[in-house]
Design a protein around this motif. Structure first.
Motif, PDB file in Angstrom:
ATOM      1  N   ARG A   1       8.548  -7.976   2.556  1.00  0.00           N
ATOM      2  CA  ARG A   1       7.683  -8.484   1.855  1.00  0.00           C
ATOM      3  C   ARG A   1       6.617  -7.595   1.165  1.00  0.00           C
ATOM      4  NH1 ARG A   1       7.145 -13.397   1.271  1.00  0.00           N
ATOM      5  NH2 ARG A   1       9.042 -14.272   1.771  1.00  0.00           N
ATOM      6  N   LEU A   2       6.487  -6.380   1.816  1.00  0.00           N
ATOM      7  CA  LEU A   2       5.616  -5.447   1.381  1.00  0.00           C
ATOM      8  C   LEU A   2       5.940  -4.767   0.154  1.00  0.00           C
ATOM      9  CD1 LEU A   2       4.185  -4.429   4.714  1.00  0.00           C
ATOM     10  CD2 LEU A   2       3.636  -6.265   3.263  1.00  0.00           C
ATOM     11  N   THR A   3       7.220  -4.570  -0.081  1.00  0.00           N
ATOM     12  CA  THR A   3       7.763  -3.915  -1.070  1.00  0.00           C
ATOM     13  C   THR A   3       6.646  -3.962  -2.368  1.00  0.00           C
ATOM     14  OG1 THR A   3       9.600  -5.266  -1.435  1.00  0.00           O
ATOM     15  CG2 THR A   3       9.818  -3.200  -0.353  1.00  0.00           C
ATOM     16  N   THR A   4       6.340  -5.326  -2.616  1.00  0.00           N
ATOM     17  CA  THR A   4       5.510  -5.600  -3.858  1.00  0.00           C
ATOM     18  C   THR A   4       4.299  -4.798  -3.878  1.00  0.00           C
ATOM     19  OG1 THR A   4       5.155  -7.509  -2.562  1.00  0.00           O
ATOM     20  CG2 THR A   4       6.804  -7.714  -4.343  1.00  0.00           C
ATOM     21  N   LEU A   5       3.924  -4.630  -2.787  1.00  0.00           N
ATOM     22  CA  LEU A   5       2.245  -4.121  -2.713  1.00  0.00           C
ATOM     23  C   LEU A   5       2.197  -2.790  -3.554  1.00  0.00           C
ATOM     24  CD1 LEU A   5       1.068  -4.464   0.737  1.00  0.00           C
ATOM     25  CD2 LEU A   5       0.610  -5.927  -1.166  1.00  0.00           C
ATOM     26  N   GLY A   6       3.248  -1.907  -3.437  1.00  0.00           N
ATOM     27  CA  GLY A   6       3.003  -0.685  -4.083  1.00  0.00           C
ATOM     28  C   GLY A   6       2.942  -0.692  -5.616  1.00  0.00           C
ATOM     29  N   CYS A   7       3.638  -1.584  -6.155  1.00  0.00           N
ATOM     30  CA  CYS A   7       3.467  -2.042  -7.700  1.00  0.00           C
ATOM     31  C   CYS A   7       2.424  -2.573  -8.068  1.00  0.00           C
ATOM     32  CB  CYS A   7       4.998  -2.585  -8.213  1.00  0.00           C
ATOM     33  SG  CYS A   7       5.981  -2.757  -7.228  1.00  0.00           S
ATOM     34  N   VAL A   8       1.884  -3.446  -7.597  1.00  0.00           N
ATOM     35  CA  VAL A   8       0.822  -4.171  -7.748  1.00  0.00           C
ATOM     36  C   VAL A   8      -0.567  -3.304  -7.959  1.00  0.00           C
ATOM     37  CG1 VAL A   8      -0.527  -6.311  -7.507  1.00  0.00           C
ATOM     38  CG2 VAL A   8       1.809  -6.235  -6.844  1.00  0.00           C
ATOM     39  N   VAL A   9      -0.501  -2.546  -6.792  1.00  0.00           N
ATOM     40  CA  VAL A   9      -1.901  -1.871  -6.686  1.00  0.00           C
ATOM     41  C   VAL A   9      -1.754  -0.523  -7.301  1.00  0.00           C
ATOM     42  CG1 VAL A   9      -3.579  -0.652  -5.069  1.00  0.00           C
ATOM     43  CG2 VAL A   9      -2.107  -2.726  -4.435  1.00  0.00           C
ATOM     44  N   GLY A  10      -2.303  -0.564  -8.601  1.00  0.00           N
ATOM     45  CA  GLY A  10      -2.267   0.771  -9.394  1.00  0.00           C
ATOM     46  C   GLY A  10      -3.438   1.657  -9.117  1.00  0.00           C
TER      47      GLY A  10
ATOM     48  N   GLU B   1      -1.486   0.312  11.916  1.00  0.00           N
ATOM     49  CA  GLU B   1      -2.143   1.597  11.736  1.00  0.00           C
ATOM     50  C   GLU B   1      -1.823   1.936  10.313  1.00  0.00           C
ATOM     51  OE1 GLU B   1      -3.739   3.919  13.438  1.00  0.00           O
ATOM     52  OE2 GLU B   1      -3.763   2.238  14.978  1.00  0.00           O
ATOM     53  N   THR B   2      -2.873   2.602   9.546  1.00  0.00           N
ATOM     54  CA  THR B   2      -2.550   2.974   8.196  1.00  0.00           C
ATOM     55  C   THR B   2      -1.332   3.517   7.749  1.00  0.00           C
ATOM     56  OG1 THR B   2      -4.606   4.065   8.654  1.00  0.00           O
ATOM     57  CG2 THR B   2      -4.255   3.430   6.398  1.00  0.00           C
ATOM     58  N   ALA B   3      -0.792   4.468   8.620  1.00  0.00           N
ATOM     59  CA  ALA B   3       0.614   5.004   8.313  1.00  0.00           C
ATOM     60  C   ALA B   3       1.519   4.081   8.144  1.00  0.00           C
ATOM     61  CB  ALA B   3       0.834   6.068   9.415  1.00  0.00           C
ATOM     62  N   GLU B   4       1.453   2.924   8.929  1.00  0.00           N
ATOM     63  CA  GLU B   4       2.726   1.834   9.078  1.00  0.00           C
ATOM     64  C   GLU B   4       2.484   0.911   7.774  1.00  0.00           C
ATOM     65  OE1 GLU B   4       3.111  -0.667  12.439  1.00  0.00           O
ATOM     66  OE2 GLU B   4       4.992  -1.443  11.511  1.00  0.00           O
ATOM     67  N   ILE B   5       1.432   0.784   7.384  1.00  0.00           N
ATOM     68  CA  ILE B   5       1.007   0.047   6.271  1.00  0.00           C
ATOM     69  C   ILE B   5       1.561   0.512   4.886  1.00  0.00           C
ATOM     70  CG2 ILE B   5      -0.551  -1.005   4.701  1.00  0.00           C
ATOM     71  CD1 ILE B   5      -2.467  -1.390   6.939  1.00  0.00           C
ATOM     72  N   CYS B   6       1.201   2.049   4.969  1.00  0.00           N
ATOM     73  CA  CYS B   6       1.803   3.005   3.783  1.00  0.00           C
ATOM     74  C   CYS B   6       3.321   2.988   3.634  1.00  0.00           C
ATOM     75  CB  CYS B   6       1.269   4.547   3.886  1.00  0.00           C
ATOM     76  SG  CYS B   6      -0.320   4.779   4.293  1.00  0.00           S
ATOM     77  N   ALA B   7       3.812   3.276   4.795  1.00  0.00           N
ATOM     78  CA  ALA B   7       5.369   3.425   4.776  1.00  0.00           C
ATOM     79  C   ALA B   7       5.955   2.056   4.450  1.00  0.00           C
ATOM     80  CB  ALA B   7       5.699   3.512   6.427  1.00  0.00           C
ATOM     81  N   LYS B   8       5.282   0.974   5.189  1.00  0.00           N
ATOM     82  CA  LYS B   8       6.030  -0.324   4.609  1.00  0.00           C
ATOM     83  C   LYS B   8       5.766  -0.662   3.175  1.00  0.00           C
ATOM     84  CE  LYS B   8       7.766  -4.020   6.881  1.00  0.00           C
ATOM     85  NZ  LYS B   8       9.168  -4.038   6.442  1.00  0.00           N
ATOM     86  N   ALA B   9       4.541  -0.438   2.726  1.00  0.00           N
ATOM     87  CA  ALA B   9       4.304  -0.559   1.254  1.00  0.00           C
ATOM     88  C   ALA B   9       4.812   0.294   0.340  1.00  0.00           C
ATOM     89  CB  ALA B   9       3.079  -0.719   0.986  1.00  0.00           C
ATOM     90  N   GLY B  10       5.430   1.559   0.783  1.00  0.00           N
ATOM     91  CA  GLY B  10       5.928   2.646  -0.038  1.00  0.00           C
ATOM     92  C   GLY B  10       4.927   3.052  -0.848  1.00  0.00           C
ATOM     93  N   ILE B  11       3.735   3.258  -0.341  1.00  0.00           N
ATOM     94  CA  ILE B  11       2.576   4.048  -1.100  1.00  0.00           C
ATOM     95  C   ILE B  11       2.034   5.383  -0.265  1.00  0.00           C
ATOM     96  CG2 ILE B  11       1.784   1.998  -2.226  1.00  0.00           C
ATOM     97  CD1 ILE B  11      -0.213   1.577  -0.190  1.00  0.00           C
ATOM     98  N   THR B  12       1.382   6.091  -0.874  1.00  0.00           N
ATOM     99  CA  THR B  12       1.192   7.348  -0.259  1.00  0.00           C
ATOM    100  C   THR B  12      -0.132   6.998   0.615  1.00  0.00           C
ATOM    101  OG1 THR B  12      -0.640   7.879  -2.119  1.00  0.00           O
ATOM    102  CG2 THR B  12       1.631   8.821  -2.544  1.00  0.00           C
ATOM    103  N   ALA B  13      -0.280   7.787   1.328  1.00  0.00           N
ATOM    104  CA  ALA B  13      -1.537   7.840   2.326  1.00  0.00           C
ATOM    105  C   ALA B  13      -2.790   7.682   1.602  1.00  0.00           C
ATOM    106  CB  ALA B  13      -1.540   8.964   3.341  1.00  0.00           C
ATOM    107  N   ASN B  14      -2.881   8.606   0.538  1.00  0.00           N
ATOM    108  CA  ASN B  14      -3.877   8.746  -0.245  1.00  0.00           C
ATOM    109  C   ASN B  14      -4.327   7.300  -0.818  1.00  0.00           C
ATOM    110  OD1 ASN B  14      -6.312  10.114  -1.643  1.00  0.00           O
ATOM    111  ND2 ASN B  14      -5.087   9.379  -3.289  1.00  0.00           N
ATOM    112  N   ASN B  15      -3.260   6.792  -1.401  1.00  0.00           N
ATOM    113  CA  ASN B  15      -3.403   5.378  -2.038  1.00  0.00           C
ATOM    114  C   ASN B  15      -3.709   4.243  -1.167  1.00  0.00           C
ATOM    115  OD1 ASN B  15      -3.230   3.561  -4.270  1.00  0.00           O
ATOM    116  ND2 ASN B  15      -1.218   3.698  -4.557  1.00  0.00           N
ATOM    117  N   CYS B  16      -3.221   4.577   0.037  1.00  0.00           N
ATOM    118  CA  CYS B  16      -3.675   3.658   0.926  1.00  0.00           C
ATOM    119  C   CYS B  16      -5.315   3.591   1.493  1.00  0.00           C
ATOM    120  CB  CYS B  16      -2.842   3.829   2.418  1.00  0.00           C
ATOM    121  SG  CYS B  16      -2.197   2.432   3.350  1.00  0.00           S
ATOM    122  N   HIS B  17      -5.713   4.718   1.311  1.00  0.00           N
ATOM    123  CA  HIS B  17      -7.164   5.219   1.728  1.00  0.00           C
ATOM    124  C   HIS B  17      -7.965   4.519   0.464  1.00  0.00           C
ATOM    125  CE1 HIS B  17      -6.032   8.039   4.755  1.00  0.00           C
ATOM    126  NE2 HIS B  17      -6.642   7.072   5.598  1.00  0.00           N
TER     127      HIS B  17
END
Lengths: 77, 208
Positions: free
Chosen positions: B89-98, B165-181
């Motif tokens: 379900r998290l794959t959608t996160l990356g696209c929504v968050v520009g 953990e932030t790393a897991e969120i980034c990985a799951k959402a397919g976004i960079t660590a920087n984007n996560c922060h």
């Protein structure tokens, strides 16, 4: 010298990863002279406690629920 | 004397979970929480149902009735974490968050030199801990969460409510660590400002 924008970013990241020594020192120096960011930093800690409380189901005080406790008649009066 | 093998605490818990009024209130709040995290009514209902069943089964091991709500919510959180880990379900996160968009929302708070806009500079919050006991406060908190872009709110909740953990969120959402922060900074800054404007600072007059 950090800007306030950078300082708030570091305050946020400090909740997610250990800051480097350099980051900690520049942030501390900024907070010493900036009340806005000092408050921001304190409020980040408050926000974390608020979110944790919410996640524990603490968002609705069980007003009626605890009072409805007397059903067992354990008071023995 | 025919002593039942199960301890008294277990009986109390089972009783609490079978009291219709108490269970209805708990169920309602659990569902609200699960829907926020999963954004899927059917999944949320299943998670809540399973958590309540697990609570009933585990009642024998549970001592003390006071923290029943906390305990059942911890079971629910574990179920939600499992669902989020398993699902895609998290794959959608990356696209929504520009990333540009997120930076824009932050930039509005600061002057060109990177210092606070006078109106946006944080004010002091009085006795934040007392607010946690106030039901109205939680209505404001939920409204503020709702006010964030949905994907931003979800990343925030995964981090601060579900303990990812932030790393897991980034990985799951397919976004960079920087984007996560950037997203978490955006979420915290937005919530901070919303709570301040709608609760902590307007609260001066609220008490009367």
């Amino acid at each position: 010298m950090l800007t306030c924008k950078d300082a708030t970013r570091l305050c946020s990241e400090a909740l997610d990863r250990p800051l480097t020594l350099r980051e900690r020192l520049t942030l501390r120096a900024h907070l010493l002279i900036c009340t806005g960011c000092t408050r921001y930093n304190e409020q980040m800690a408050a926000l974390r406690r608020i979110a944790a409380r919410f996640a524990d189901g603490g968002f609705a005080r069980p007003d009626g629920e605890t009072d409805a406790d007397g059903g067992n008649g354990s008071e023995g009066k | 004397m025919s002593a039942a093998p199960s301890p008294a605490a277990a009986t109390d818990t089972t009783a609490a979970l079978s009291d219709p009024a108490q269970l209805a209130a708990l169920h309602r709040d659990m569902l609200r929480f699960a829907r926020l995290q999963l954004r899927d009514q059917a999944l949320a209902e299943d998670a809540v149902q399973e958590a309540i069943e697990a609570a009933l089964v585990g009642a024998a091991a549970y001592a003390g009735k006071a923290a029943l709500r906390t305990w059942v919510f911890s079971i629910l959180r574990n179920k939600i974490v499992d669902l989020l880990r398993r699902g895609s379900r998290l794959t959608t996160l990356g696209c929504v968050v520009g990333e540009d968009d997120e930076e824009g929302a932050i930039d509005a708070l600061f002057r060109a030199n990177g210092h606070w806009q006078p109106d946006c500079r944080p004010r002091g919050w009085e006795a934040p801990e007392e607010s946690l006991e106030n039901k109205q406060f939680w209505a404001v908190f939920e409204a503020c969460l709702d006010h964030l872009p949905q994907s931003v709110a979800r990343v925030f909740m995964m981090r601060e409510m579900l303990g990812f953990e932030t790393a897991e969120i980034c990985a799951k959402a397919g976004i960079t660590a920087n984007n996560c922060h950037v997203i978490l900074h955006r979420a915290r800054t937005g919530l901070r400002q919303c709570l301040e404007r709608n609760w902590f600072v307007t609260g001066e007059c609220r008490a009367c």
